[in-house]
Write a protein that holds these residues in place. Structure first.
Motif, PDB file in Angstrom:
ATOM      1  N   ILE A  99       0.851  -1.196   0.000  1.00 27.97           N
ATOM      2  CA  ILE A  99       0.000   0.000   0.000  1.00 27.97           C
ATOM      3  C   ILE A  99       0.886   1.245   0.000  1.00 27.97           C
ATOM      4  O   ILE A  99       1.866   1.314   0.752  1.00 27.97           O
ATOM      5  CB  ILE A  99      -0.926  -0.007   1.237  1.00 27.97           C
ATOM      6  CG1 ILE A  99      -1.828  -1.242   1.208  1.00 27.97           C
ATOM      7  CG2 ILE A  99      -1.766   1.273   1.295  1.00 27.97           C
ATOM      8  CD1 ILE A  99      -2.634  -1.447   2.469  1.00 27.97           C
ATOM      9  N   PRO A 100       0.577   2.243  -0.839  1.00 24.71           N
ATOM     10  CA  PRO A 100       1.402   3.467  -0.877  1.00 24.71           C
ATOM     11  C   PRO A 100       1.446   4.147   0.491  1.00 24.71           C
ATOM     12  O   PRO A 100       0.455   4.158   1.229  1.00 24.71           O
ATOM     13  CB  PRO A 100       0.684   4.350  -1.895  1.00 24.71           C
ATOM     14  CG  PRO A 100      -0.122   3.410  -2.720  1.00 24.71           C
ATOM     15  CD  PRO A 100      -0.533   2.294  -1.810  1.00 24.71           C
ATOM     16  N   LEU A 101       2.584   4.735   0.823  1.00 21.91           N
ATOM     17  CA  LEU A 101       2.736   5.421   2.105  1.00 21.91           C
ATOM     18  C   LEU A 101       1.841   6.654   2.159  1.00 21.91           C
ATOM     19  O   LEU A 101       1.578   7.286   1.135  1.00 21.91           O
ATOM     20  CB  LEU A 101       4.188   5.839   2.314  1.00 21.91           C
ATOM     21  CG  LEU A 101       5.230   4.724   2.455  1.00 21.91           C
ATOM     22  CD1 LEU A 101       6.625   5.330   2.559  1.00 21.91           C
ATOM     23  CD2 LEU A 101       4.936   3.838   3.652  1.00 21.91           C
ATOM     24  N   PRO A 102       1.375   7.008   3.340  1.00 16.15           N
ATOM     25  CA  PRO A 102       0.588   8.247   3.479  1.00 16.15           C
ATOM     26  C   PRO A 102       1.429   9.463   3.152  1.00 16.15           C
ATOM     27  O   PRO A 102       2.667   9.420   3.182  1.00 16.15           O
ATOM     28  CB  PRO A 102       0.163   8.241   4.960  1.00 16.15           C
ATOM     29  CG  PRO A 102       1.106   7.305   5.637  1.00 16.15           C
ATOM     30  CD  PRO A 102       1.540   6.307   4.618  1.00 16.15           C
ATOM     31  N   GLU A 103       0.753  10.572   2.851  1.00 18.43           N
ATOM     32  CA  GLU A 103       1.436  11.804   2.482  1.00 18.43           C
ATOM     33  C   GLU A 103       0.957  12.959   3.342  1.00 18.43           C
ATOM     34  O   GLU A 103      -0.111  12.894   3.951  1.00 18.43           O
ATOM     35  CB  GLU A 103       1.172  12.131   1.004  1.00 18.43           C
ATOM     36  CG  GLU A 103       1.671  11.072   0.039  1.00 18.43           C
ATOM     37  CD  GLU A 103       1.308  11.398  -1.405  1.00 18.43           C
ATOM     38  OE1 GLU A 103       0.538  12.349  -1.618  1.00 18.43           O
ATOM     39  OE2 GLU A 103       1.814  10.706  -2.308  1.00 18.43           O
ATOM     40  N   ASP A 104       1.739  14.013   3.386  1.00 15.95           N
ATOM     41  CA  ASP A 104       1.313  15.239   4.067  1.00 15.95           C
ATOM     42  C   ASP A 104       0.082  15.805   3.370  1.00 15.95           C
ATOM     43  O   ASP A 104      -0.112  15.635   2.170  1.00 15.95           O
ATOM     44  CB  ASP A 104       2.424  16.295   4.037  1.00 15.95           C
ATOM     45  CG  ASP A 104       3.570  15.969   4.979  1.00 15.95           C
ATOM     46  OD1 ASP A 104       3.330  15.317   5.992  1.00 15.95           O
ATOM     47  OD2 ASP A 104       4.709  16.379   4.672  1.00 15.95           O
ATOM     48  N   LYS A 105      -0.760  16.474   4.148  1.00 18.59           N
ATOM     49  CA  LYS A 105      -1.917  17.221   3.645  1.00 18.59           C
ATOM     50  C   LYS A 105      -2.956  16.347   2.942  1.00 18.59           C
ATOM     51  O   LYS A 105      -3.578  16.769   1.972  1.00 18.59           O
ATOM     52  CB  LYS A 105      -1.454  18.351   2.715  1.00 18.59           C
ATOM     53  CG  LYS A 105      -0.505  19.343   3.384  1.00 18.59           C
ATOM     54  CD  LYS A 105      -0.116  20.466   2.430  1.00 18.59           C
ATOM     55  CE  LYS A 105       0.841  21.447   3.082  1.00 18.59           C
ATOM     56  NZ  LYS A 105       1.211  22.555   2.172  1.00 18.59           N
ATOM     57  N   MET A 106      -3.152  15.131   3.426  1.00 15.83           N
ATOM     58  CA  MET A 106      -4.244  14.317   2.900  1.00 15.83           C
ATOM     59  C   MET A 106      -5.573  14.872   3.393  1.00 15.83           C
ATOM     60  O   MET A 106      -5.653  15.465   4.465  1.00 15.83           O
ATOM     61  CB  MET A 106      -4.104  12.864   3.365  1.00 15.83           C
ATOM     62  CG  MET A 106      -2.917  12.124   2.800  1.00 15.83           C
ATOM     63  SD  MET A 106      -2.910  10.359   3.261  1.00 15.83           S
ATOM     64  CE  MET A 106      -2.734  10.465   5.048  1.00 15.83           C
ATOM     65  N   SER A 107      -6.629  14.644   2.628  1.00 16.54           N
ATOM     66  CA  SER A 107      -7.973  14.972   3.096  1.00 16.54           C
ATOM     67  C   SER A 107      -8.460  13.830   3.975  1.00 16.54           C
ATOM     68  O   SER A 107      -7.863  12.740   4.003  1.00 16.54           O
ATOM     69  CB  SER A 107      -8.923  15.150   1.909  1.00 16.54           C
ATOM     70  OG  SER A 107      -9.136  13.901   1.262  1.00 16.54           O
ATOM     71  N   TRP A 108      -9.557  14.048   4.679  1.00 16.41           N
ATOM     72  CA  TRP A 108     -10.117  12.976   5.499  1.00 16.41           C
ATOM     73  C   TRP A 108     -10.590  11.817   4.623  1.00 16.41           C
ATOM     74  O   TRP A 108     -10.439  10.650   4.995  1.00 16.41           O
ATOM     75  CB  TRP A 108     -11.258  13.514   6.354  1.00 16.41           C
ATOM     76  CG  TRP A 108     -10.779  14.251   7.550  1.00 16.41           C
ATOM     77  CD1 TRP A 108     -10.634  15.602   7.689  1.00 16.41           C
ATOM     78  CD2 TRP A 108     -10.336  13.678   8.787  1.00 16.41           C
ATOM     79  NE1 TRP A 108     -10.135  15.911   8.934  1.00 16.41           N
ATOM     80  CE2 TRP A 108      -9.948  14.760   9.632  1.00 16.41           C
ATOM     81  CE3 TRP A 108     -10.226  12.377   9.268  1.00 16.41           C
ATOM     82  CZ2 TRP A 108      -9.464  14.556  10.928  1.00 16.41           C
ATOM     83  CZ3 TRP A 108      -9.751  12.171  10.559  1.00 16.41           C
ATOM     84  CH2 TRP A 108      -9.369  13.252  11.364  1.00 16.41           C
ATOM     85  N   ASP A 109     -11.146  12.098   3.475  1.00 17.43           N
ATOM     86  CA  ASP A 109     -11.556  11.037   2.548  1.00 17.43           C
ATOM     87  C   ASP A 109     -10.367  10.186   2.145  1.00 17.43           C
ATOM     88  O   ASP A 109     -10.445   8.951   2.130  1.00 17.43           O
ATOM     89  CB  ASP A 109     -12.201  11.650   1.297  1.00 17.43           C
ATOM     90  CG  ASP A 109     -13.622  12.119   1.547  1.00 17.43           C
ATOM     91  OD1 ASP A 109     -14.443  11.305   1.976  1.00 17.43           O
ATOM     92  OD2 ASP A 109     -13.899  13.305   1.314  1.00 17.43           O
ATOM     93  N   GLN A 110      -9.251  10.834   1.822  1.00 15.30           N
ATOM     94  CA  GLN A 110      -8.054  10.098   1.417  1.00 15.30           C
ATOM     95  C   GLN A 110      -7.510   9.249   2.564  1.00 15.30           C
ATOM     96  O   GLN A 110      -7.059   8.119   2.349  1.00 15.30           O
ATOM     97  CB  GLN A 110      -6.982  11.083   0.938  1.00 15.30           C
ATOM     98  CG  GLN A 110      -7.299  11.747  -0.386  1.00 15.30           C
ATOM     99  CD  GLN A 110      -6.299  12.836  -0.745  1.00 15.30           C
ATOM    100  OE1 GLN A 110      -5.844  13.602   0.126  1.00 15.30           O
ATOM    101  NE2 GLN A 110      -5.932  12.922  -2.015  1.00 15.30           N
TER     102      GLN A 110
END
Length: 479
Positions: free
Chosen positions: A171-182
């Motif tokens: 699974i791709p790593l999380p990123e800065d400034k994601m939305s709650w949906d993301q």
């Protein structure tokens, strides 16, 4: 015990600084033989010296400090007008340094009761470039365009994530400034099968496991409010709030969220050792992909790595808290600690400025960075660790005042508690499938408005009280 430990740490650090001949801050004035006094408002004298005053006093023997507190000592009285009591305290005690909340700072700045600090922050030696981004702009927002207060520290939440779990499941790593949906979509990519105390979870949001709580958290990041305190109107029945609670409901029903046990232990576990205690958090024991948490968890991770090395998480990092895509550079999940301002009536204004200069200085930040108590200094030079984790996630988003509690002090005294109960009940009914979400929000608005009217009527029946800040303003010379 915690307070005693803090005193010991600060004291030892302070003594070492003094013995090494180190100046606490470059921009401060040199010690003088002339005595000055400062009356400083704080929670209590012991806490003041352990957290702020011990090193300052050692480096400023020419300043005599008196600590005053307005903390209530008797049982809590829900009918008590806390702001009026606060105003009376300030009027009677006239502290040089006043400790204020964000709302109180705005109110006192409007009254002309505070000394402007813009000139101090523009001084070359103050080095405002190393302050966290957005701090001074935020203080100007609270002060109506000018800076009237500063804080030595801030509290922030971010998304901690387990790199190994993301790699394991591709699974791709999380990123800065994601939305709650993301964020929820990412969490839902992890498997949802298995027993609660054995399986892997995609995300933990702490105790925000109920629809009203989680919706409030998401809505706060989108600058939404459930009521207008000035017009006394309830505003929960809107398309924006409906969308927020739909996102929250989907996330809660996905099976990807780990729910915190109110007792602080994973369900089904039996705590038999210190190792069990450390590993009770599924993120620390490697069973949770992401956790929305404050910096305090880093201390727990280090303890677990030392005492349960083979079982504790090793490969982790941090990204920013979720943001509103319409305002991706700001966050309501970042808040300042105590805000200190100077009483405009103070006859010790230079000493007061020197104190605020000291507690927001680079050298003070260096000393307190060793404490690791879940808060951070407002100076960025010491916001890092040896493993080079992404500490910018804690401070790269600019702080904004949450609209959820905007003008909270203007609400009738008991309204918010009543409204919270109403909204929780209606949204639980929607979550349980007993009524459509739209109907629950409409009902919460109608019942909430009725509660507002009832509490307003009680206010009008009470005898009118004079404003403490007005009294301060009347006695305050123009600045």
């Amino acid at each position: 015990m915690k307070g005693l430990k803090r005193i010991g740490v600060i004291g030892a650090l302070g003594i070492s600084i003094i013995l090494s001949g180190c100046s606490m801050f470059d921009g401060g004035s040199k010690p003088s033989n002339e005595k000055s006094t400062l009356k400083i408002m704080y929670y209590d004298e012991r806490s003041f010296y352990s957290q702020l005053g011990m090193v300052y006093s050692a480096l400023h023997p020419d300043v005599d400090i008196t600590v005053v507190t307005n903390q209530q000592t008797g049982p809590y009285d829900p009918e008590m007008d806390m702001e009026a009591q606060f105003d009376t305290f300030i009027k009677e005690e006239q502290p040089d340094i006043i400790m204020l909340s964000a709302d109180q700072l705005t109110r006192y700045a409007e009254d002309g009761s505070l000394l402007e600090l813009d000139t101090m922050t523009e001084e070359k030696d103050y080095d405002k470039e190393t302050l966290i981004p957005g701090l001074l702009d935020y203080m100007r927002e609270l002060g109506g365009g000018k800076i009237y207060g500063l804080s030595p520290n801030f509290y922030s939440q971010a998304i901690f994530y387990n790199k190994d779990l993301f790699t394991k499941y591709g699974i791709p790593l999380p990123e800065d400034k994601m939305s709650w949906d993301q964020l929820f979509e990412l969490a839902q990519r992890f498997p949802t099968d298995g027993a609660k105390d054995k399986r892997v979870y995609g995300l933990s949001l702490g105790y925000n496991s109920e629809l009203y709580q989680l919706g409030s958290l998401i809505g706060s990041s989108q600058n939404l409010s459930m009521f207008n305190a000035t017009s006394k109107q309830v505003t929960i029945d809107t398309p924006a709030w409906k969308n927020v609670f739909e996102v929250a409901m989907k996330g809660l029903k996905s099976g990807a969220l780990y729910t915190e046990d109110p007792n602080g232990m994973s369900s089904g576990s039996t705590q038999t050792s210190y190792e069990d205690y450390l590993l009770r958090d599924p993120f620390i024991s490697g069973k949770l992909a992401m956790k929305f948490e404050s910096a305090y968890i880093m201390t727990q991770i280090k303890e677990a790595q030392k005492n349960a090395k083979d079982k504790a998480i090793q490969n982790w990092d941090i990204v920013t808290a979720p943001v509103d895509p319409q305002s991706p550079d700001t966050s309501s999940n970042m808040s300042l600690g105590q805000i200190f301002a100077i009483n405009a009536k103070s006859v010790n204004q230079e000493a007061a400025k020197e104190f605020i200069r000291y507690i927001t200085s680079d050298d003070y930040a260096r000393v307190t960075s060793k404490l690791q108590d879940g808060t951070f200094s407002v100076r960025t030079n010491y916001l890092k660790d040896e493993e080079n984790h992404n500490f910018k996630a804690f401070y790269s988003l600019k702080p904004v005042k949450s609209s959820i509690y905007k003008d909270f002090d203007k609400l009738p005294q008991n309204f918010f508690a009543k409204f919270t109960g109403i909204a929780q009940e209606e949204l639980k009914a929607a979550f349980d499938g007993k009524k459509p979400l739209a109907e629950a929000l409409a009902s919460a608005q109608v019942k909430g408005q009725q509660a507002m009217a009832e509490e307003q009527a009680k206010v009008k029946e009470q005898p009118e009280q004079g404003s403490g800040t007005a009294a301060v303003e009347a006695e305050t010379p123009a600045t």
